[in-house]
Design a protein around this motif. Structure first.
Motif, PDB file in Angstrom:
ATOM      1  N   THR A   1      10.856  -1.403   7.244  1.00  0.00           N
ATOM      2  CA  THR A   1      10.301  -0.880   8.547  1.00  0.00           C
ATOM      3  C   THR A   1      10.609   0.887   8.977  1.00  0.00           C
ATOM      4  OG1 THR A   1       9.428  -3.198   9.012  1.00  0.00           O
ATOM      5  CG2 THR A   1       9.572  -1.346  10.358  1.00  0.00           C
TER       6      THR A   1
ATOM      7  N   ALA B   1       9.130   2.839   6.068  1.00  0.00           N
ATOM      8  CA  ALA B   1       8.082   3.569   6.777  1.00  0.00           C
ATOM      9  C   ALA B   1       7.879   4.263   7.856  1.00  0.00           C
ATOM     10  CB  ALA B   1       7.193   2.112   6.571  1.00  0.00           C
TER      11      ALA B   1
ATOM     12  N   ARG C   1       8.925   8.142   7.834  1.00  0.00           N
ATOM     13  CA  ARG C   1       7.449   8.562   7.588  1.00  0.00           C
ATOM     14  C   ARG C   1       6.692   8.731   8.050  1.00  0.00           C
ATOM     15  NH1 ARG C   1       9.846   5.377   2.650  1.00  0.00           N
ATOM     16  NH2 ARG C   1      10.296   6.803   1.095  1.00  0.00           N
ATOM     17  N   ARG C   2       5.840   7.672   8.602  1.00  0.00           N
ATOM     18  CA  ARG C   2       5.083   7.382   9.829  1.00  0.00           C
ATOM     19  C   ARG C   2       4.992   9.262  10.560  1.00  0.00           C
ATOM     20  NH1 ARG C   2       0.632   9.484  11.773  1.00  0.00           N
ATOM     21  NH2 ARG C   2      -0.963   8.190  12.186  1.00  0.00           N
TER      22      ARG C   2
ATOM     23  N   LYS D   1       2.867  -5.426   5.572  1.00  0.00           N
ATOM     24  CA  LYS D   1       3.010  -3.231   4.859  1.00  0.00           C
ATOM     25  C   LYS D   1       3.997  -2.972   6.023  1.00  0.00           C
ATOM     26  CE  LYS D   1      -0.584  -4.037   1.633  1.00  0.00           C
ATOM     27  NZ  LYS D   1      -1.077  -5.223   2.251  1.00  0.00           N
TER      28      LYS D   1
ATOM     29  N   LYS E   1       4.072  -0.738   6.042  1.00  0.00           N
ATOM     30  CA  LYS E   1       3.343   1.167   6.390  1.00  0.00           C
ATOM     31  C   LYS E   1       2.395   0.274   7.933  1.00  0.00           C
ATOM     32  CE  LYS E   1       0.447   4.573   4.282  1.00  0.00           C
ATOM     33  NZ  LYS E   1      -0.703   4.587   6.291  1.00  0.00           N
TER      34      LYS E   1
ATOM     35  N   ASP F   1       2.261   1.711  11.650  1.00  0.00           N
ATOM     36  CA  ASP F   1       1.201   2.400  12.284  1.00  0.00           C
ATOM     37  C   ASP F   1       1.068   2.321  13.277  1.00  0.00           C
ATOM     38  OD1 ASP F   1       0.264   4.495   9.699  1.00  0.00           O
ATOM     39  OD2 ASP F   1      -0.864   2.266   8.953  1.00  0.00           O
TER      40      ASP F   1
END
Length: 233
Positions: free
Chosen positions: A15, A18, A21-22, A201, A203, A207
């Protein structure tokens, strides 16, 4: 215009990465906090504008030192995500009481230290967001989670107290309950026969954190629960 800053604690391979990156994809300069310097260095190289900081969030002195470095290097965070987690399995008779205390220091006190350090700048700016990632243990105390659930429940209640305090001052605080098994290498090994749809996930979690951190101020969420469509709840 200077890019906004997002600080993320607990940047691990799932997490945390992720999330980094987000927010980097969304135009943020990201401050990466974790205890594993090697992992941080690798992710720092992959994300333009990101900077890694070794930090144990249970130590207020380390929080202060890293916070000052982040402000110097990147600026005041517009978003703080407390994703660092301490966990343990076992009944109340099986667990080491010191493990419960350690988890409380990471999960609950870590949130307190981060919030106390970064909230003043957000209040002065009249905007900002703080999001804590939690899980189902924040809502119920199952027998084998005695070394973990009390600390996540305390974390959620602390976040709610923060939200009621900071919301009227323009700072959005939210708590994300992840009611699922996160798709990681070790969870795949623990549940080898489960289908892909069993796992959530990283990602998708990232989100949702992005969405919550950018909600219109006329419709802020606090307690947000996410789970795979097949999860029995």
């Amino acid at each position: 215009m200077t890019a906004p800053v997002c600080l993320i604690s607990g940047v691990g391979p799932g997490t945390g990465s992720a999330l980094a990156r987000r927010f980097a994809e969304g135009g943020y300069r990201v401050a990466l906090l974790a205890r594993n310097e090697e992992r941080l260095a690798a992710l720092e190289q992959q994300l333009p504008g990101a900077k890694a900081y070794r930090c144990d969030v249970s130590d207020p002195a380390q929080i202060e030192a890293v916070a000052s470095a982040v402000e110097r290097d990147l600026g005041n965070p517009a978003v703080v995500v407390h994703n660092a987690v301490g966990g343990a399995f076992g009944t109340f008779r099986e667990i080491d009481p010191q493990i419960l205390n350690r988890n409380f220091q990471v999960n609950t006190m870590g949130l307190l230290y981060l919030a106390r350090r970064f909230a003043p700048a957000m209040i002065a700016a009249g905007k900002g967001a703080m999001v804590a990632t939690g899980n189902t243990s924040a809502l119920r105390g199952k027998a084998g989670f005695a070394g973990f659930a009390p600390t996540k429940a305390a974390q959620r209640i602390l976040a709610e107290a923060m939200a009621r305090d900071l919301g009227p001052q323009g700072v959005h605080v939210a708590y994300l309950v992840i009611d699922a098994v996160i798709d990681l290498e070790w969870t795949r090994k623990r549940w080898p026969d489960r289908p892909d749809d069993f796992f959530i996930k990283p990602k998708a979690i990232a989100d949702e954190v992005w969405h919550v951190a950018h909600q219109d101020r006329s419709a802020w969420s606090f307690n947000v629960e996410i789970r795979p469509f097949g999860e029995a709840w």
